[in-house]
Design an enzyme around this catalytic site. Structure first.
Site, PDB file in Angstrom:
ATOM      1  N   ASP A  76      74.886  84.861  48.214  1.00 16.80           N
ATOM      2  CA  ASP A  76      75.416  84.328  49.465  1.00 16.80           C
ATOM      3  C   ASP A  76      76.225  83.064  49.210  1.00 16.80           C
ATOM      4  OD1 ASP A  76      75.968  83.626  52.044  1.00 16.80           O
ATOM      5  OD2 ASP A  76      73.888  83.511  52.720  1.00 16.80           O
ATOM      6  N   ASP A 304      82.978  84.100  52.935  1.00 21.17           N
ATOM      7  CA  ASP A 304      81.514  84.194  52.895  1.00 21.17           C
ATOM      8  C   ASP A 304      81.071  85.578  52.410  1.00 21.17           C
ATOM      9  OD1 ASP A 304      78.806  83.914  53.275  1.00 21.17           O
ATOM     10  OD2 ASP A 304      78.890  83.762  55.448  1.00 21.17           O
TER      11      ASP A 304
END
Length: 455
Positions: A76, A304
């Site tokens: 992440d 992201d």
């Protein structure tokens, strides 16, 4: 020079094992996979709205502790502190509990150490985490961490340190959250299938630019990935020079830096400047002020890997939706249900058979996210997502499809987010040394073969 760590990525829709080999590199090879979480849609009682939830995530196998314990962690780039589910963790489940992943056992690791209230780590008061580590007080005097995410998931536990091993690379010691209580939109809603897998992730590898991220703690100055669509192989590279790995010619865009703290600006995210949005050849008439952060910091654009789709603020989403509907009138039939909203943020939806969408996908107008010095182009099958469990027409011959751009305002976000679905077949490089992100169109399966990694 940093050691090169080459990892393979494979989308394992059916749970098949994938291993990667490369004889030309001294570095270590291990699989990174895009994991599909099969979850049933859940509706809000008030309307035909499906709740916001991520159902695909990039995961990487890591060994933690001594002796090493094998864990699977979500990669992440939008999060900071890494964490692992630890022994004794509480995870909400349905009445029939799903098979949860095995928890990390800190007491079985000779290199594990929990931070105490008096430790320098617990006194850390950096600007990055919304809630810094805090002291639990007697009798444990443990240093606690509390984390929360945009999809309403949260994790609570103690701050600890241990050794992390990625393949055969030298072990590195890093702080992480040893989580004892975890909840998510999937488990809270009783979607057992979301975690009913032996490959279920038991943690998160935080890769943003914060002081406690895995990238910062390990001194990683460059990493890149190439995500293949479907079940094709792809790559993740930590360290090294992309050019030396025969990476495609990259177009770089600078990372945006704002020194003054602003309430809605994430200063440790990979924030870039969105200059415009085009649909086909039509550049949308969006004022530059709409695409730039305002005086509160709202309106930044983040790259992201932890978010599936792409989100746009309402003033940019509305013209995109209108232009896409206008240009696809002859190709796709609108769903025609004003109250239908997939995942709480996607309301540009259509009804069509799989064959119809397959035929139309090559004719759909490409959507370009124009950045300063680079562009992320989204076309073909990446533009539409079939909503699970939704069928229309006599005999259910038509599926429901939604445009893979969502409305940030409807999702409760104050930013633009470029998700990993739109990074498929794109080589993405995070160059922290030069404060930039590079993009290049690529065939990720062929890139894997070119670098000698085979599934």
């Amino acid at each position: 020079m940093e050691p090169i760590l080459l990892l393979c990525l494979s989308l394992l829709a059916h749970g098949a094992e994938a291993a990667c080999r490369d004889a030309r590199f001294v570095g270590t090879v291990l699989p990174l996979r895009a994991q599909q979480l099969v979850v049933a849609p859940t509706r809000s009682p008030a309307a035909n709205r499906l709740r916001f939830r991520h159902d695909v995530r990039l995961t990487v196998p890591v060994a933690v502790g001594a002796p090493p314990q094998n864990v699977t962690m979500v990669l992440d780039t939008g999060s900071e502190l890494s964490w692992l589910l630890c022994n004794g963790s509480r995870v909400p489940s349905a009445s029939a509990p799903p098979r949860a992943p095995a928890a990390f056992n800190g007491s079985a690791s000779s290199t594990y150490a929990a931070a105490h209230c008096s430790s320098p780590e617990c006194q850390w008061r950096g600007r990055d985490l919304p809630v810094p580590p805090f002291c639990a007080g007697p009798p444990s005097n443990s240093c606690r961490v509390s984390l929360s995410y945009a999809d309403a998931s949260s994790a609570d536990g103690v701050l600890a340190a241990d050794t992390f091993l990625l393949g055969g690379a030298p072990p590195v010691r890093a702080l992480f959250g040893c989580i004892t209580s975890y909840s998510s939109s999937a488990t809270a809603n009783g979607n057992a299938a979301a975690t009913n897998s032996s490959e279920a992730a038991m943690g998160l590898l935080g890769m943003n630019r914060g002081s406690l991220s895995f990238v910062t703690q390990t001194g990683t100055l460059r990493f890149a990935y190439c995500i293949a669509p479907g079940d094709g192989p792809g790559l993740l590279v930590l360290g090294g020079d992309g050019a030396a790995l025969s990476a495609p010619q990259l177009n770089y865009t600078p990372l945006i830096e704002i020194s003054q703290p602003l309430p809605y600006f994430d200063r440790v995210a990979y924030s870039v400047q969105l200059e415009g949005i085009r649909v086909g050849a039509a550049l949308l008439p969006i004022p530059k002020s709409v695409l730039a952060p305002d005086h509160t910091g709202a309106g930044q654009t983040m790259v992201d890997s932890g978010t599936q789709f792409t989100f746009l603020l309402a003033d940019a989403y509305a013209p995109l939706k209108g232009e896409f509907l206008n240009q696809t009138t002859a190709l796709l039939a609108p769903l025609g249900e004003p109250d239908f909203v997939f995942q709480g943020a996607f309301d540009a939806c259509f009804r069509a058979s799989e064959a119809r969408v397959a035929a139309a996908s090559q004719l759909l107008p490409e959507v370009g996210l124009v950045l300063r010095g680079a562009e992320v182009a989204v076309g073909g099958e990446k533009l539409l997502y079939r909503v699970p469990g939704e069928r229309r027409g006599e005999g259910g011959t038509e599926a429901v499809w939604c445009l893979t751009f969502g409305n940030s305002d409807m999702a409760g976000m104050s930013a633009y987010v470029i998700g990993h679905h739109h990074q498929q077949n794109v080589w993405v490089e995070y160059d922290l040394q030069n404060n930039r992100v590079g993009f290049a169109a690529a065939r990720c399966d062929l890139a894997t073969q070119r670098l000698g990694a085979r599934a």
